[in-house]
Design an enzyme around this catalytic site. Structure first.
Site, PDB file in Angstrom:
ATOM      1  N   HIS A  12      -1.834  31.919  -1.121  1.00 16.22           N
ATOM      2  CA  HIS A  12      -2.633  30.897  -2.467  1.00 16.22           C
ATOM      3  C   HIS A  12      -4.152  31.658  -3.007  1.00 16.22           C
ATOM      4  O   HIS A  12      -4.490  32.883  -2.773  1.00 16.22           O
ATOM      5  CB  HIS A  12      -3.432  29.690  -1.703  1.00 16.22           C
ATOM      6  CG  HIS A  12      -4.533  29.430  -0.653  1.00 16.22           C
ATOM      7  ND1 HIS A  12      -5.688  29.732  -1.167  1.00 16.22           N
ATOM      8  CD2 HIS A  12      -4.487  30.218   1.117  1.00 16.22           C
ATOM      9  CE1 HIS A  12      -6.483  29.669   0.015  1.00 16.22           C
ATOM     10  NE2 HIS A  12      -5.200  30.102   0.923  1.00 16.22           N
ATOM     11  N   CYS A  13      -3.927  31.862  -3.565  1.00 23.00           N
ATOM     12  CA  CYS A  13      -5.650  32.007  -4.477  1.00 23.00           C
ATOM     13  C   CYS A  13      -6.305  30.763  -4.308  1.00 23.00           C
ATOM     14  O   CYS A  13      -6.082  29.414  -3.919  1.00 23.00           O
ATOM     15  CB  CYS A  13      -5.645  32.727  -5.594  1.00 23.00           C
ATOM     16  SG  CYS A  13      -5.123  32.315  -7.049  1.00 23.00           S
ATOM     17  N   ALA A  14      -7.030  30.951  -6.152  1.00 22.64           N
ATOM     18  CA  ALA A  14      -8.388  29.431  -6.110  1.00 22.64           C
ATOM     19  C   ALA A  14      -7.366  28.497  -6.394  1.00 22.64           C
ATOM     20  O   ALA A  14      -7.818  27.322  -6.060  1.00 22.64           O
ATOM     21  CB  ALA A  14      -9.459  29.701  -6.988  1.00 22.64           C
TER      22      ALA A  14
END
Length: 163
Positions: free
Chosen positions: A89-91
Site C-alpha cells: 500500500h501507499c497513501a
C-alpha cells in the site's frame, strides 16, 4: 470496481490498496501475513502475527522508487513461496504501490510492462503511476528484457503521458 478503501487482489498472494483499506479485520479476512508500506508519512499498522516492511518514498516524479524494485519483487516472491500473502500500500493505492506490484509481475512472472500494467489496472482500475515512476518502469523493463513495450510522449493537454 475498486475504490480507494478496498483491497484489490492482484494474485493469490498479492494485494494492493491505499492506506485507508488497511484494517485489522480486512487483513485477517484475506489472510495477509505481510504488509509493505511504500509511504513516508503513513504509519504502518501493527498487528500481531503480521510482519511489515517500510519503503520510504514520496509520490513525486523525481522520487527514486526504482532503487527498491528488486528488493520488493524478491520479498513478495519469497513470501509467496512460503505460503504467505502480502498487501502493498501507499497513501491511496494509485501510484507507488501500483508501481511496485507492476514491478513484481514483470520480474517474477516475466510480464512485459504493458501487460503487467493492464493486468494490475484490470484488478484496480484507479491506478496511475506518476510520470517519474513510468520512466523508471520503462528503464526496468529494458533492464529485464532488453526492450520496452511502453514509450513516453509529450501531450499538450496534460503533461507527459505513457502509451
Amino acid at each position: 470496481m475498486a475504490s480507494r478503501s478496498s483491497l484489490a487482489k492482484i494474485t493469490d498472494h498479492l494485494y494492493l490498496c491505499g492506506a485507508s483499506a488497511i484494517t485489522h479485520e480486512r487483513l485477517v479476512r484475506h489472510g495477509i501475513t505481510h504488509i509493505i508500506n511504500s509511504t513516508n508519512d503513513v504509519p504502518t499498522i501493527q498487528v500481531p502475527g503480521i510482519q511489515s516492511l517500510r519503503i520510504h518514498v514520496d509520490d513525486h516524479p523525481r522520487a527514486r522508487l526504482d532503487v527498491h524494485f528488486d528488493r520488493v519483487a524478491d520479498e513478495i516472491s519469497h513470501i509467496a513461496s512460503r505460503g504467505g500473502k502480502v498487501v502493498v500500500h501507499c497513501a491511496v493505492g494509485v501510484s507507488r504501490s501500483a508501481t511496485l506490484c507492476i514491478v513484481y509481475l514483470m520480474k517474477q512472472h516475466k510480464m512485459t510492462l504493458v501487460v503487467a500494467h493492464d493486468y494490475v489496472r484490470g484488478r484496480r482500475p484507479i491506478i496511475r503511476p506518476n510520470t517519474g515512476f513510468w520512466k523508471q518502469l520503462i528503464d526496468y523493463e529494458r533492464k529485464l528484457f532488453g526492450r520496452t513495450t511502453v514509450k513516453m510522449i509529450n501531450s499538450v493537454a496534460i503533461d507527459t503521458r505513457c502509451i
